[in-house]
Every structure is written in structure tokens, then in C-alpha cells.
Design a protein around this motif. Structure first.
Motif, short mmCIF file in Angstrom:
data_model
loop_
_atom_site.label_atom_id
_atom_site.label_comp_id
_atom_site.label_asym_id
_atom_site.label_seq_id
_atom_site.Cartn_x
_atom_site.Cartn_y
_atom_site.Cartn_z
N GLY A 99 -17.64 -21.84 -16.62
CA GLY A 99 -18.59 -22.57 -17.42
C GLY A 99 -18.24 -23.63 -18.38
O GLY A 99 -19.00 -24.64 -18.72
N PRO A 100 -17.32 -23.24 -19.02
CA PRO A 100 -16.80 -24.03 -20.29
C PRO A 100 -16.67 -25.54 -19.93
O PRO A 100 -15.47 -25.76 -19.06
CB PRO A 100 -15.71 -23.59 -21.02
CG PRO A 100 -15.82 -22.17 -20.64
CD PRO A 100 -16.40 -22.15 -19.27
N GLY A 101 -17.43 -26.63 -20.19
CA GLY A 101 -17.19 -27.88 -19.48
C GLY A 101 -17.20 -28.01 -18.16
O GLY A 101 -16.69 -29.25 -17.41
N LEU A 102 -17.75 -27.23 -17.49
CA LEU A 102 -18.08 -27.19 -15.91
C LEU A 102 -18.85 -28.48 -15.38
O LEU A 102 -18.58 -29.22 -14.53
CB LEU A 102 -18.60 -25.92 -15.40
CG LEU A 102 -18.88 -25.93 -13.98
CD1 LEU A 102 -17.25 -25.78 -13.17
CD2 LEU A 102 -19.49 -24.51 -13.50
N VAL A 127 -19.96 -15.58 -17.44
CA VAL A 127 -20.74 -16.91 -17.25
C VAL A 127 -21.24 -17.55 -18.66
O VAL A 127 -21.83 -16.86 -19.18
CB VAL A 127 -21.90 -16.34 -16.54
CG1 VAL A 127 -22.61 -17.87 -15.90
CG2 VAL A 127 -21.60 -15.50 -14.95
N ASP A 128 -20.82 -18.67 -18.69
CA ASP A 128 -20.97 -19.42 -20.11
C ASP A 128 -21.31 -20.85 -19.88
O ASP A 128 -21.04 -21.43 -18.86
CB ASP A 128 -19.71 -19.45 -20.82
CG ASP A 128 -19.80 -19.97 -22.24
OD1 ASP A 128 -20.43 -19.28 -23.07
OD2 ASP A 128 -18.87 -20.76 -22.41
N GLY A 129 -21.83 -21.45 -20.81
CA GLY A 129 -22.00 -22.94 -20.84
C GLY A 129 -22.62 -23.40 -19.75
O GLY A 129 -23.92 -22.90 -19.25
N GLY A 215 -18.53 -21.37 -28.96
CA GLY A 215 -18.86 -20.65 -27.76
C GLY A 215 -17.91 -20.62 -26.70
O GLY A 215 -17.86 -19.48 -26.02
N ASP A 216 -17.11 -21.65 -26.56
CA ASP A 216 -16.12 -21.59 -25.63
C ASP A 216 -14.96 -20.89 -25.88
O ASP A 216 -14.29 -19.98 -25.00
CB ASP A 216 -15.47 -22.93 -25.24
CG ASP A 216 -16.65 -24.18 -24.98
OD1 ASP A 216 -17.46 -23.92 -23.84
OD2 ASP A 216 -16.63 -25.06 -25.58
#
Length: 288
Positions: A99-102, A127-129, A215-216
Motif C-alpha cells: 500500500g505505501p505509495g501503491l 494493508v496500508d495507504g 503512517g508509511d
């Protein structure tokens, strides 16, 4: 509500056995990093490596790989469009951070679908961003929801849960989490960890953390802690305790840095993770 404190950290962060090698400290795969948002995956990967995981691999856009090799040579890299190379690494990972920068394009959708469809029984997925937004839109099936960690801020949680920010009380958040059956790290002034047990509120946090990339960095730390400390031959930490330790250490470090800085940079948190972990593992006063 239970609190995440320094005791949460010391329960998990222990001295390393002298005869161990990198294979004993887990494998983590991070996926994200379009050219526009390449910094997000860099910060997540840096936090993961510094959190003590044995082997870190980053799947990102080809343009981001050069920056990653320069900034973080400790991490292996590959082009995230090469699924034939990505798939075996995905299957071997103890934890995956996506998710980070995806981004939100078709490539991102394919990657999220690939990760969730190939989740292994003992594998954790953070699962992020962007991946949170995609999941909210696509509602892909979860094979092992009890091994999924969602890390939303309040707007992302609104998309996931259907609860407006005004409705996001502890009780309603817990009910929404129970429907998902996942872990939820709901980020805010006092981040709260929701699970199948009583919610846990972070004791630490500062408004100096309100900057891009925070958050990343947290997502990378959670992935790193799950890789290094859960179900490894030297340490078997209960998942909620491992996640809680990463959350607590992240904000504990931010508070410490904020004592002398108006703004806490996520990269500064990552830089100080190894020294802080040494402190909690030995409880010896050291200079951070």
C-alpha cells in the motif's frame, strides 16, 4: 480500555541469541512505490529494515528501484510488474506490507488481488495507504482475515467501516472490526488497536508526528516486527502483542524526538529504531 505502554515493548523486544543468523529473523515483502509516491515505500522499507527483520524485499516501480538501492542497499528489490519473480517471494514471506505509495490504477488492483489471493495460512498482511482505498472499493475476499492488519486513518476507516468520523466511537469501531475479523490499527492522536480482544490505546503520541510519511513508517515497523518476532525459532510473540509493540515504539520514539524538535520526521524515527530496541532489550540507559 487497555493501554500500550513501555511494558508492551519490553514484552516483545528481547536480546538476540548469539548463534543466530538473518534466516532466524524472518522475511518481509513490501509492495508499493509508484514514481509519484516513491518516497512512501522508501520510508516503509527503511522502517522495516531497522526494525530487525532478517530479509527485506521491496517490489516497486522500476523507476523507484534506483533510489531504493542508493538509500537502502540492505533491501532487495524487484519490479512489481514482474509477477513471475514476485510470486515466489510472496509465498515465502512471513509478512507482507502492501500500500505505501501503491496508487489506485489497474496495476495496483492486480497487485492487491495477487497478494490477498495467495496469502499463506501463517502469513501476515499489513494493508496500508492506497491498498486500503482499493480494498474499500473492491471488497476482495480475505482468505485469513485473522492475519490481516488494516492501518487506516479516520477517513480511510470511514471508507472501510461505513462509519462517519462522528460515529467512530470505540464501541462502534469494535463492532465494525468484528465484522471484518481483522486487526485494525486506527491511527489518530491516540492510536487504538482493535482485535478480537479488548481495544488497546496507545499511551504515546505527539502532534509533532503530523507529517507525511508517518503512517508509511508505522506500516513498515509493524511488518518488520511481525517478521522478526512472531513465530520465529527464537521468539513467538502473540500477534496482538507484536503489533502493539510496534505501535508503541513508533510513538514513544516520536515523543522523545519531539522533546527537542518542533516536527518529527518519519525518517528520524527509523534512524533511531535500532538504538531504541537495544534500550528496551537491555534496559540499559544509552544515548539515542
Amino acid at each position: 480500555m487497555f493501554q500500550l505502554t513501555t511494558a508492551t515493548i519490553t514484552k516483545i523486544v528481547r536480546p538476540r541469541p548469539r548463534n543466530f543468523h538473518k534466516g532466524n529473523f524472518g522475511r518481509v515483502l513490501l509492495i508499493g512505490g509508484t514514481p509519484q509516491y516513491g518516497g512512501a515505500i522508501l520510508m516503509a522499507a527503511e522502517a522495516c529494515v531497522n526494525s530487525g527483520v532478517g530479509l527485506t524485499t521491496v517490489a516497486c516501480h522500476e523507476e523507484v528501484r534506483t533510489s531504493l538501492r542508493t538509500r537502502l542497499p540492505e533491501a532487495m528489490t524487484l519490479d512489481y510488474t514482474q509477477h513471475e519473480l514476485l510470486r515466489p517471494i510472496l509465498l515465502q514471506a512471513d509478512a507482507v506490507v502492501i500500500g505505501p505509495g501503491l496508487g489506485l490504477d489497474a496495476t495496483a488492483e492486480e497487485l492487491l488481488s495477487l497478494v490477498l489471493a495467495h496469502q499463506q495460512p501463517e502469513q501476515f498482511i499489513v494493508v496500508d495507504g492506497s491498498a486500503l482505498t482499493l480494498f474499500s472499493q473492491l471488497r476482495l475476499p480475505l482468505k485469513y482475515p485473522e492475519k490481516i492488519i488494516f492501518t487506516p486513518h479516520q477517513i480511510e476507516w470511514q471508507r472501510l467501516s461505513g462509519l462517519t468520523i462522528a460515529e467512530q466511537t470505540v464501541g462502534k469501531n469494535q463492532q465494525a472490526r468484528n465484522l471484518l475479523q481483522t486487526y485494525v490499527v486506527l491511527k489518530g492522536p491516540r492510536t487504538i488497536l482493535y482485535s478480537n480482544q479488548e481495544p488497546q490505546e496507545n499511551s504515546f503520541g505527539t502532534p509533532a508526528q503530523a507529517t507525511g510519511g508517518m503512517g508509511d513508517t508505522l506500516a513498515g515497523m509493524i511488518g518488520g516486527f511481525l517478521g522478526a518476532f512472531h513465530n520465529q525459532s527464537w521468539q513467538t510473540g502473540e500477534p496482538r502483542a507484536v503489533i502493539g509493540a510496534a505501535v508503541a515504539l513508533h510513538s514513544w520514539l516520536a515523543e522523545k524526538i519531539a522533546n527537542e524538535n518542533y516536527v518529527v520526521l518519519p525518517t528520524e524515527i527509523s534512524r533511531q529504531i535500532p538504538a531504541a530496541m537495544h534500550y528496551f532489550a537491555t534496559q540499559a540507559p544509552i544515548e539515542l
